[in-house]
Design a protein around this motif. Structure first.
Motif, PDB file in Angstrom:
ATOM      1  N   GLN A 187      77.572 -10.883 -12.486  1.00 56.71           N
ATOM      2  CA  GLN A 187      77.408 -10.220 -13.780  1.00 56.71           C
ATOM      3  C   GLN A 187      78.753  -9.938 -14.457  1.00 56.71           C
ATOM      4  O   GLN A 187      78.881  -9.006 -15.238  1.00 56.71           O
TER       5      GLN A 187
ATOM      6  N   GLN B 145      81.913 -15.477 -25.737  1.00 56.49           N
ATOM      7  CA  GLN B 145      81.433 -14.496 -24.770  1.00 56.49           C
ATOM      8  C   GLN B 145      81.106 -15.224 -23.470  1.00 56.49           C
ATOM      9  O   GLN B 145      80.145 -15.984 -23.408  1.00 56.49           O
TER      10      GLN B 145
ATOM     11  N   HIS C  96      80.191 -15.397 -19.327  1.00 53.99           N
ATOM     12  CA  HIS C  96      79.359 -14.625 -18.397  1.00 53.99           C
ATOM     13  C   HIS C  96      79.207 -15.419 -17.104  1.00 53.99           C
ATOM     14  O   HIS C  96      79.143 -16.643 -17.121  1.00 53.99           O
ATOM     15  N   LYS C  97      79.153 -14.701 -15.980  1.00 56.35           N
ATOM     16  CA  LYS C  97      78.951 -15.343 -14.680  1.00 56.35           C
ATOM     17  C   LYS C  97      77.929 -14.552 -13.881  1.00 56.35           C
ATOM     18  O   LYS C  97      77.922 -13.331 -13.914  1.00 56.35           O
ATOM     19  N   THR C  98      77.066 -15.266 -13.145  1.00 58.95           N
ATOM     20  CA  THR C  98      75.922 -14.614 -12.499  1.00 58.95           C
ATOM     21  C   THR C  98      75.971 -14.582 -10.984  1.00 58.95           C
ATOM     22  O   THR C  98      75.029 -14.114 -10.359  1.00 58.95           O
TER      23      THR C  98
ATOM     24  N   SER D 192      77.175 -16.252 -28.818  1.00 55.63           N
ATOM     25  CA  SER D 192      77.940 -16.846 -27.726  1.00 55.63           C
ATOM     26  C   SER D 192      79.319 -17.284 -28.197  1.00 55.63           C
ATOM     27  O   SER D 192      80.307 -17.122 -27.480  1.00 55.63           O
TER      28      SER D 192
ATOM     29  N   CYS E 127      78.528 -20.090 -14.469  1.00 51.52           N
ATOM     30  CA  CYS E 127      79.280 -19.650 -15.645  1.00 51.52           C
ATOM     31  C   CYS E 127      78.563 -20.143 -16.898  1.00 51.52           C
ATOM     32  O   CYS E 127      78.074 -21.268 -16.931  1.00 51.52           O
TER      33      CYS E 127
ATOM     34  N   GLU F 242      81.748 -10.493 -17.090  1.00 52.82           N
ATOM     35  CA  GLU F 242      81.807 -10.928 -18.477  1.00 52.82           C
ATOM     36  C   GLU F 242      83.221 -10.751 -19.008  1.00 52.82           C
ATOM     37  O   GLU F 242      83.923  -9.829 -18.612  1.00 52.82           O
ATOM     38  N   THR F 243      83.612 -11.629 -19.881  1.00 56.65           N
ATOM     39  CA  THR F 243      84.894 -11.522 -20.569  1.00 56.65           C
ATOM     40  C   THR F 243      84.800 -12.282 -21.881  1.00 56.65           C
ATOM     41  O   THR F 243      83.879 -13.084 -22.073  1.00 56.65           O
TER      42      THR F 243
ATOM     43  N   ASN G 271      73.134 -12.684 -26.433  1.00 55.36           N
ATOM     44  CA  ASN G 271      72.140 -11.622 -26.225  1.00 55.36           C
ATOM     45  C   ASN G 271      71.468 -11.291 -27.545  1.00 55.36           C
ATOM     46  O   ASN G 271      72.143 -11.212 -28.582  1.00 55.36           O
TER      47      ASN G 271
ATOM     48  N   LEU H 259      77.444 -16.691 -23.133  1.00 52.54           N
ATOM     49  CA  LEU H 259      76.342 -15.730 -23.202  1.00 52.54           C
ATOM     50  C   LEU H 259      75.942 -15.427 -24.634  1.00 52.54           C
ATOM     51  O   LEU H 259      76.786 -15.218 -25.499  1.00 52.54           O
TER      52      LEU H 259
END
Length: 107
Positions: free
Chosen positions: A53, A18, A20-22, A99, A83, A55-56, A88, A86
């Motif tokens: 935000q 998973q 994720h980038k912020t 992740s 990067c 995600e891929t 959760n 992720l």
């Protein structure tokens, strides 16, 4: 963490990650296989992730010949500190998001 193989053979290493980038810029994530501390030739892939935000999910497999006591590592790197892999915690009604998931099967 390394996965040590107990019996020599051909193995299928399947994974999903998973990503994720912020922040808003483009980031590149590289994923590849490593055996016994040495990168596997021609095993790397490059994924572009763009946007705040974003995600891929990266998911593929490696079919590799392994000797007894060889160890496999799934490696990753990025050119952008925003990067990440992720994770959760669960939020009802959805269970937690890991992740990385790795499945190893002798074939």
């Amino acid at each position: 963490f390394p996965v040590t193989i107990g019996i020599a053979g051909i193995y299928n290493f399947q994974f999903s990650a998973q990503l994720h980038k912020t922040n808003a810029s483009v980031g590149y994530i590289y994923i590849w296989a490593r055996i016994n501390g040495t990168d596997v030739v021609q095993s790397a892939s490059k994924i572009a992730i763009n946007g705040s935000q974003a995600e891929t999910i990266a998911a593929w497999n490696f079919v590799l010949s392994m000797a007894a006591n060889d160890y496999f590592e799934l490696m990753w790197s990025t050119d952008n500190t925003n990067c990440e892999l992720l994770h959760n915690t669960s939020v009802s009604p959805v269970p937690a998001i890991p992740s990385v998931i790795l499945t190893v099967q002798q074939i």
